[in-house]
Motif scaffolding. Sequence first.
Motif, PDB file in Angstrom:
ATOM      1  N   ILE A   1       0.859  -1.183   0.000  1.00  0.00           N
ATOM      2  CA  ILE A   1       0.000   0.000   0.000  1.00  0.00           C
ATOM      3  C   ILE A   1       0.899   1.238   0.000  1.00  0.00           C
ATOM      4  N   PRO A   2       0.639   2.204  -0.865  1.00  0.00           N
ATOM      5  CA  PRO A   2       1.486   3.403  -0.886  1.00  0.00           C
ATOM      6  C   PRO A   2       1.604   4.026   0.506  1.00  0.00           C
ATOM      7  N   ARG A   3       2.771   4.527   0.823  1.00  0.00           N
ATOM      8  CA  ARG A   3       3.010   5.100   2.152  1.00  0.00           C
ATOM      9  C   ARG A   3       4.241   5.982   2.111  1.00  0.00           C
ATOM     10  N   LEU A   4       4.323   6.908   3.044  1.00  0.00           N
ATOM     11  CA  LEU A   4       5.526   7.728   3.185  1.00  0.00           C
ATOM     12  C   LEU A   4       6.009   7.818   4.627  1.00  0.00           C
ATOM     13  N   CYS A   5       5.080   7.956   5.572  1.00  0.00           N
ATOM     14  CA  CYS A   5       5.525   8.127   6.958  1.00  0.00           C
ATOM     15  C   CYS A   5       5.673   6.801   7.667  1.00  0.00           C
ATOM     16  N   ALA A   6       5.372   5.704   7.002  1.00  0.00           N
ATOM     17  CA  ALA A   6       5.414   4.392   7.655  1.00  0.00           C
ATOM     18  C   ALA A   6       6.639   3.603   7.226  1.00  0.00           C
ATOM     19  N   THR A   7       7.251   2.935   8.186  1.00  0.00           N
ATOM     20  CA  THR A   7       8.312   1.954   7.965  1.00  0.00           C
ATOM     21  C   THR A   7       8.259   0.993   9.145  1.00  0.00           C
ATOM     22  N   ASP A   8       8.588  -0.245   8.908  1.00  0.00           N
ATOM     23  CA  ASP A   8       8.474  -1.197  10.013  1.00  0.00           C
ATOM     24  C   ASP A   8       9.560  -1.056  11.059  1.00  0.00           C
ATOM     25  N   LEU A   9      10.441  -0.060  10.890  1.00  0.00           N
ATOM     26  CA  LEU A   9      11.427   0.220  11.934  1.00  0.00           C
ATOM     27  C   LEU A   9      10.784   0.879  13.141  1.00  0.00           C
ATOM     28  N   VAL A  10       9.687   1.624  12.901  1.00  0.00           N
ATOM     29  CA  VAL A  10       9.066   2.414  13.977  1.00  0.00           C
ATOM     30  C   VAL A  10       7.556   2.218  13.986  1.00  0.00           C
TER      31      VAL A  10
ATOM     32  N   ALA B   1       3.541   2.870  13.941  1.00  0.00           N
ATOM     33  CA  ALA B   1       2.705   3.616  12.987  1.00  0.00           C
ATOM     34  C   ALA B   1       2.443   5.018  13.511  1.00  0.00           C
ATOM     35  N   PHE B   2       2.348   5.954  12.580  1.00  0.00           N
ATOM     36  CA  PHE B   2       2.236   7.368  12.945  1.00  0.00           C
ATOM     37  C   PHE B   2       0.973   7.990  12.357  1.00  0.00           C
ATOM     38  N   GLY B   3       0.632   7.552  11.155  1.00  0.00           N
ATOM     39  CA  GLY B   3      -0.624   7.996  10.530  1.00  0.00           C
ATOM     40  C   GLY B   3      -0.655   9.435  10.101  1.00  0.00           C
TER      41      GLY B   3
ATOM     42  N   GLY C   1     -18.147  -1.639   5.443  1.00  0.00           N
ATOM     43  CA  GLY C   1     -18.861  -1.420   6.691  1.00  0.00           C
ATOM     44  C   GLY C   1     -18.312  -0.274   7.514  1.00  0.00           C
ATOM     45  N   ARG C   2     -17.233   0.361   7.029  1.00  0.00           N
ATOM     46  CA  ARG C   2     -16.661   1.476   7.786  1.00  0.00           C
ATOM     47  C   ARG C   2     -16.732   2.739   6.946  1.00  0.00           C
ATOM     48  N   ARG C   3     -16.956   3.825   7.619  1.00  0.00           N
ATOM     49  CA  ARG C   3     -17.039   5.100   6.906  1.00  0.00           C
ATOM     50  C   ARG C   3     -15.633   5.626   6.639  1.00  0.00           C
ATOM     51  N   GLY C   4     -15.536   6.428   5.615  1.00  0.00           N
ATOM     52  CA  GLY C   4     -14.284   7.121   5.347  1.00  0.00           C
ATOM     53  C   GLY C   4     -13.201   6.215   4.791  1.00  0.00           C
ATOM     54  N   THR C   5     -11.993   6.763   4.837  1.00  0.00           N
ATOM     55  CA  THR C   5     -10.829   6.053   4.307  1.00  0.00           C
ATOM     56  C   THR C   5      -9.738   6.024   5.383  1.00  0.00           C
ATOM     57  N   PRO C   6      -9.788   5.035   6.275  1.00  0.00           N
ATOM     58  CA  PRO C   6      -8.809   5.000   7.371  1.00  0.00           C
ATOM     59  C   PRO C   6      -7.388   4.722   6.868  1.00  0.00           C
ATOM     60  N   ALA C   7      -6.441   5.189   7.662  1.00  0.00           N
ATOM     61  CA  ALA C   7      -5.027   4.915   7.343  1.00  0.00           C
ATOM     62  C   ALA C   7      -4.735   3.449   7.657  1.00  0.00           C
ATOM     63  N   SER C   8      -4.164   2.733   6.708  1.00  0.00           N
ATOM     64  CA  SER C   8      -3.935   1.301   6.911  1.00  0.00           C
ATOM     65  C   SER C   8      -2.833   1.032   7.927  1.00  0.00           C
ATOM     66  N   CYS C   9      -1.962   2.027   8.157  1.00  0.00           N
ATOM     67  CA  CYS C   9      -0.850   1.803   9.095  1.00  0.00           C
ATOM     68  C   CYS C   9      -1.339   1.788  10.539  1.00  0.00           C
ATOM     69  N   THR C  10      -2.371   2.557  10.828  1.00  0.00           N
ATOM     70  CA  THR C  10      -2.844   2.649  12.222  1.00  0.00           C
ATOM     71  C   THR C  10      -4.101   1.824  12.458  1.00  0.00           C
ATOM     72  N   THR C  11      -4.570   1.107  11.438  1.00  0.00           N
ATOM     73  CA  THR C  11      -5.779   0.292  11.595  1.00  0.00           C
ATOM     74  C   THR C  11      -5.403  -1.171  11.771  1.00  0.00           C
ATOM     75  N   PRO C  12      -5.737  -1.756  12.923  1.00  0.00           N
ATOM     76  CA  PRO C  12      -5.386  -3.165  13.122  1.00  0.00           C
ATOM     77  C   PRO C  12      -6.241  -4.083  12.250  1.00  0.00           C
TER      78      PRO C  12
END
Lengths: 947, 67
Positions: free
Chosen positions: A48-57, A59-61, A72-83
Amino acid sequence: MGFSKDFDQGTPVVTSAEQVTLTIDGRAVTVAKGTSVMAAAAQAGTQIPRLCATDLVKAFGSCRLCLVEIDGRRGTPASCTTPAEQGMVVHTQTERLTRLRRGVMELYVSDHPLDCLTCSANGDCELQDMAGAVGLRDVRYGQAGQKHRTGPKDESNPYFTFDSSKCIVCSRCVRACEEVQGTFALTIEGRGLESKVATGTGDFLTSECVSCGACVQACPTATLNEKSVVELGTPTGVVETTCAYCGVGCGFRAETQGDRVVRMVPSKRGQANEGHSCVKGRFAWGYATHQDRVTKPMIRARITDPWREVTWAEAFAHTAKELRRIQETYGKDAIGGITSSRCTNEEVFLVQKLIRAGFGNNNVDTCARVCHSPTGYGLKQTFGTSAGTQDFKSVAKADVVLLIGANPTDAHPVFASRLKRRLREGAKLIVADPRRIELVRTPHVEAAHHLALKPGTNVALINALAHVVVTEGLVKKDYVAERCEGADFESWARFIASEVNSPEAMELHTGVPAAEVRRAARLYATAKNAAIYYGLGVTEHSQGSTMVMGMANLAMATGNIGRDGVGVNPLRGQNNVQGSCDMGSFPHELSGYRHVSDDATRELFESLWGAPLSKEPGLRIPNMLDEAVGGRFKGLYVQGEDIAQSDPNTRHVVAGLEAMECVIVHDLFLNETAKYAHVFFPGSSFLEKDGTFTNAERRISRVRKVMPPRAGLSDWEVTLGLANALGMNLSYSHPSEVMDEIARLTPTFTGVSYAKLDALGSVQWPCNDKAPLGTPIMHVDRFVRGKGRFMLTEFIPTQERTGPRFPLLLTTGRILSQYNVGAQTARTANVAWHDEDVLEVHPFDAENRGLRSGDLVLLESRAGETTLRAVVTERVPPGVVYTTFHHAKTAANVVTTEYSDWATNCPEYKVTAVQVAKATGPSAFQQEDRRRDVALRQVKRGADASR
Amino acid sequence: MDSNKLVHMANQIALAFRLQPRDEAVKLTAEHLKAFWSPQMRQELQAHVAAGGAGLEPLAKDAVAKL
């Protein structure tokens, strides 16, 4: 050797026994519970495209590029901060997401220099990749308005640049500094468009940055970039190998162009470091190609003659002839050798084989003699084997850490980062050290107790701690009854409970308030998991072995051996000091710590090697030097060590070397010892050979050749050449064959092979039929010796005492940017932080002597004197001074004495009575040594060499 | 080797075992010398004892007699 980047799943790897299954883009994916949607997608092969995420640290979102749609969910949640959740249905590619991501990228690129073709990160830039991934074709915002495109560039750090114009303020560097390294040197300063990455001082070099490289690794653009990449371009090849610095043994990716290293990047597959590094391993590898490297064998008749370059064949023949001449003249035992803790297991094994089977004696020793030999003795006596009990990961389960005589933030930085992470999570720390080391108080870490004991009183302190455990009913009786020798425990408990061992009685020796010792003992003894980590501040004493046994006693009494989060753990100094000991480098032991007097073991070796072996212990390094001064020891093969700088009482070491007739130095450089040598074999760096290193957690890791040896032969081939010139008729075509021989002869290594190491990445010994995948934690159900053995540990003060002539105590140690005798690091830009050894003096002692920081001072002991610059600091207590031994010009070991550990002869580097006074110039030794630097290092080259 | 140094080292070893019952301490000291000292060092210490053993702790002296 093709190039591919380390896989990055975007958010940290989660381990959980519980799993969830979700659907991503129509595919079912099962992951550990707690895994992010981003990581779940990555594990299923969808980035998934990302810029602020890396598995070194964590999730920041913040970048809003990794948005997804979830049924079933509204909006477009950030995949890095969504379990990821059971039954979740995720869409990563929709028209709406494409539109949103393009919009986000448009904003980023509108304030980014458009110089991709000439940018140092061209081809290695996540911003560039994301622009491509989202199909960005146009930026609608124009070039007007406030921009950062001409922002300042900080080039102060010798190894990397910070180009603020390219920063997208993703905070990955700030978070890496906090979460991975634990230094907190970076922050985001300002708000909105004014937001920028900042250091405390305004530039990286003078800031609290420790140059571990985590920020550079985390940066998705060219903002933080290695200067080597800026200069050479991006790498095209990669070789996985192991660092050649400290005993942490970090896994690295040597990223290359052909046989040229472009950069060293910590490998996520490195099981000791899991993707982290320090300034030495990450950046200080330039010594491998330094102009000082000697690349031709050299010989000379006398040390006052200039060196003469010869062929390898001539060097081997000459050396073999000399060694045989000496043995014929002075006896078989008149020669010996020293194996190197910087060389591979295979190289060490061959050197000790050469000495035992070729020289025909057991006069082999290793630099562990001067560092962790008491660890070998003490842990073998109590637990049954000469090694630490845990893997490094184990510290993540410790609730209390007792850190004794170790300074991990300087000497074992990558382990220190693990430890700091655990301390930030709430574990408690007890520091026992005369100095106020960084971990006593550093950002987000504060020791619960700093037991600032007087140098030389470790045993008094450990006995006092154990006294509290025994007399306050804190012994884990069930554990002791089940796991330990009962009679030995009873005897020890009576001894330790006696009043002489109470904190109140011992306070007279240690200077540590009894009440604080009692609180610390209770904290350690009542923790669910309490772990001991220690360094050379334990071993380098006249009671080093006693102290190791004292720590083992304490751990056994409190039930803190044999599971995750506990243990007694030596932090080993050099990269392969554990391995060099394992490989039979001590004069009394064959590989696997089996005594030479054991007939069955010896016969095993004799049968395979086809040579008789002596059943008597040989000489240790200090014994060899004593015998040399006495006129009976005449020849020494020194591989990869510099005893003239590293060993105590330099004048005595030099006298021993000068008394010999054939000193063979096998090293990268003409080091201090080489000034007194008659043969020089050019060595190969860790980048130039295959082999294995074994780190402080008993982890055996592969070293892989990145470039050809500059002198034509790898070190193992040189030893082979000498052995065969002596008539040994050895034949190996690759170091893997040496490892196969080690496995055949060593019970703890029978399951080790290069094929297994390649498949698993690394293994921790014992690795055999009982533990085919290795042993992360030792003594789980029983001790190696059966039952744990308590040992009596009477405190006997060192004979090294202060008095009117020498009223201060000198203790020595290491600093972050330098390594051992500086042979490697002093030839790198690490000198930007530490270009000379300095003497730390407390303000009270400085005031009494009229000293100020920067003054040249004379440091004098009964052994000798040297001069160095003073630094006035409260880091040391009154009455104690401290220095390092990294630079030859300081010659710190001119001052240290030959007092040593009773069991192993490990020198007492940590306690020397000294006086300090203002100096006007170099000491007599330093002046003479500088003259010798020139006189004894001359080389005749080319046509001159034949004359 | 310098006999003062050998005496110093042997005394250190004996001291480390002195809390054990006397016979055991002598045995452990002797075993340590056998296990870790070269034959030449042991012989020199024995010669020193034969010459009077100046400076040597009684426990160390008894251990040397067991070599």
